[in-house]
Enzyme design. Structure first.
Site, PDB file in Angstrom:
ATOM      1  N   ASP A  67       0.868  -1.020   0.055  1.00 45.97           N
ATOM      2  CA  ASP A  67      -0.049  -0.014   0.097  1.00 45.97           C
ATOM      3  C   ASP A  67       0.749   1.335   0.089  1.00 45.97           C
ATOM      4  O   ASP A  67       2.168   1.350   0.120  1.00 45.97           O
ATOM      5  CB  ASP A  67      -0.785   0.006   1.145  1.00 45.97           C
ATOM      6  CG  ASP A  67      -0.443  -0.314   2.516  1.00 45.97           C
ATOM      7  OD1 ASP A  67       0.947  -0.308   2.464  1.00 45.97           O
ATOM      8  OD2 ASP A  67      -0.921  -0.790   3.420  1.00 45.97           O
ATOM      9  N   ASN A 136      -8.073  -2.943  14.278  1.00 50.10           N
ATOM     10  CA  ASN A 136      -9.118  -3.268  13.983  1.00 50.10           C
ATOM     11  C   ASN A 136      -9.342  -4.540  12.851  1.00 50.10           C
ATOM     12  O   ASN A 136     -10.184  -4.874  12.354  1.00 50.10           O
ATOM     13  CB  ASN A 136      -9.845  -2.187  13.271  1.00 50.10           C
ATOM     14  CG  ASN A 136      -9.272  -1.775  12.008  1.00 50.10           C
ATOM     15  OD1 ASN A 136      -8.210  -2.320  11.570  1.00 50.10           O
ATOM     16  ND2 ASN A 136      -9.636  -0.504  11.604  1.00 50.10           N
ATOM     17  N   HIS A 138      -7.301  -4.685  10.058  1.00 48.35           N
ATOM     18  CA  HIS A 138      -7.204  -4.423   8.900  1.00 48.35           C
ATOM     19  C   HIS A 138      -5.979  -4.944   8.057  1.00 48.35           C
ATOM     20  O   HIS A 138      -5.092  -5.394   8.959  1.00 48.35           O
ATOM     21  CB  HIS A 138      -7.247  -3.045   8.243  1.00 48.35           C
ATOM     22  CG  HIS A 138      -6.187  -2.044   8.818  1.00 48.35           C
ATOM     23  ND1 HIS A 138      -6.366  -1.017   9.275  1.00 48.35           N
ATOM     24  CD2 HIS A 138      -4.723  -1.905   8.594  1.00 48.35           C
ATOM     25  CE1 HIS A 138      -5.258  -0.355   9.531  1.00 48.35           C
ATOM     26  NE2 HIS A 138      -4.278  -1.027   9.411  1.00 48.35           N
ATOM     27  N   GLU A 143     -10.094  -2.072   5.094  1.00 43.86           N
ATOM     28  CA  GLU A 143     -10.534  -1.628   6.622  1.00 43.86           C
ATOM     29  C   GLU A 143     -11.884  -2.976   6.784  1.00 43.86           C
ATOM     30  O   GLU A 143     -12.255  -3.206   5.685  1.00 43.86           O
ATOM     31  CB  GLU A 143     -11.092  -0.276   6.425  1.00 43.86           C
ATOM     32  CG  GLU A 143     -10.031   0.802   6.441  1.00 43.86           C
ATOM     33  CD  GLU A 143      -9.128   0.957   7.687  1.00 43.86           C
ATOM     34  OE1 GLU A 143      -9.083   0.290   8.747  1.00 43.86           O
ATOM     35  OE2 GLU A 143      -8.723   2.228   7.725  1.00 43.86           O
TER      36      GLU A 143
HETATM   37  C1  GLP Z   1      -0.957   0.474   8.595  1.00 41.87           C
HETATM   38  C2  GLP Z   1      -0.599  -0.386   7.360  1.00 41.87           C
HETATM   39  C3  GLP Z   1      -0.591  -1.813   7.511  1.00 41.87           C
HETATM   40  C4  GLP Z   1      -0.279  -2.287   8.793  1.00 41.87           C
HETATM   41  C5  GLP Z   1      -0.687  -1.454   9.863  1.00 41.87           C
HETATM   42  C6  GLP Z   1      -0.413  -1.915  11.240  1.00 41.87           C
HETATM   43  O1  GLP Z   1      -2.251   1.062   8.387  1.00 41.87           O
HETATM   44  N1  GLP Z   1      -1.219   0.235   6.118  1.00 41.87           N
HETATM   45  O2  GLP Z   1      -0.126  -2.384   6.274  1.00 41.87           O
HETATM   46  O3  GLP Z   1      -0.163  -3.373   9.044  1.00 41.87           O
HETATM   47  O4  GLP Z   1      -0.489  -0.212   9.640  1.00 41.87           O
HETATM   48  O5  GLP Z   1       0.698  -1.091  11.663  1.00 41.87           O
HETATM   49  P1  GLP Z   1       1.628  -1.413  12.911  1.00 41.87           P
HETATM   50  O6  GLP Z   1       2.631  -2.498  12.580  1.00 41.87           O
HETATM   51  O7  GLP Z   1       2.596  -0.019  13.033  1.00 41.87           O
HETATM   52  O8  GLP Z   1       0.831  -1.698  14.035  1.00 41.87           O
END
Ligand code: GLP
Length: 242
Positions: A67, A136, A138, A143
């Site tokens: 992404d 959440n 995702h 989402e």
């Molecule tokens: C973002 C990214 C995801 C990632 C998520 C969790 O929203 N787009 O790909 O998995 O955050 O991030 P973290 O590892 O900082 O909790």
């Protein structure tokens, strides 16, 4: 699903990096699907260390990222393009021409989504997709509520995600409101998936994702339907599992 329990974040990072290394060693020209967020940072650090020791060679590796924020140029230090260069690409011998992310600055978002999806197909698909998970549930930026069959698309970020990600920006207002993400359909086409989850605050969502119903309300629950998923979680994230 194979589940590896790690003692802590560092152990999780090392175990997951081992799986990625194995993929690169077995198929030096593999296509890696890469992820951002704070969870994979330790994995990239470990991979860089092994590269520096001479144990890993990225010269033929191709990468496609999950992404990218819409509206941030590559030079912005919060863009995922910048993140990947900072944590991995600039520190190993991967060919920059073989590293792909959605273009956050593309004018036509629909065209950009199509381009990215076609690109993944033209590379022969993803061999190993690394995934983190949002609070959440995702995955990528898919989402809760997102249909399971989507391909790369542009999403409106939910308030909870903006809140969670604002720690990296000067304020919540600076967090982009939209992002490009591989769809769940794109992610599910990867031949192997490596999910990494750390921390107590994600434990309950992880429990729902692994043991609850497969539902768009918990996007990561779709992984129950993939035939080659490896989860590496630390004790805190897997505390509910006997
Ligand atoms: C973002 C990214 C995801 C990632 C998520 C969790 O929203 N787009 O790909 O998995 O955050 O991030 P973290 O590892 O900082 O909790």
């Amino acid at each position: 699903m194979k589940i590896y329990r790690a003692t802590d974040y560092q152990d999780m990072s090392r175990k997951a990096a081992n799986i990625i290394s194995a993929q690169i060693i077995m198929k030096p020209d593999c296509v890696l699907g890469l992820a951002t967020g704070s969870t994979p940072i330790g994995i990239y650090k470990q991979l860089v260390e092994w590269y520096k020791k001479g144990d890993l060679d990225f010269s033929e590796v191709v990468s496609v990222n999950l992404d990218e924020y819409r509206g941030l140029p590559k030079t912005n230090d919060q863009s995922y393009d910048y993140f990947m260069r900072q944590h991995l690409f600039d520190l190993v011998n991967i060919d920059p021409a073989n590293t792909y992310l959605p273009n956050g600055m593309a004018e036509d978002s629909e065209e950009e989504c199509l381009r990215y999806e076609r690109l993944i197909q033209s590379l022969g698909g993803v061999d190993l997709q690394l995934l983190g998970m949002g609070h959440n549930g995702h995955i990528g930026f898919n989402e809760p509520g997102e249909a399971f069959d989507t391909m790369t698309h542009c999403v409106k970020l939910q308030e909870r995600t903006i809140e969670a990600n604002k720690r990296f920006f000067a304020s919540a207002d600076d967090v982009p409101r939209q992002a490009y993400t591989m769809g769940i359909g794109t992610i599910m086409r990867a031949r192997k998936i490596l999910l990494v989850v750390s921390g107590e605050e994600k434990a309950e969502t992880l429990r729902k994702a692994l043991c609850g119903p497969v539902t768009p309300e918990v996007p990561a629950s779709i992984l129950q339907m993939h035939n080659d998923v490896t989860l590496v979680g630390d004790e805190a994230a897997l505390s509910w599992m006997a």
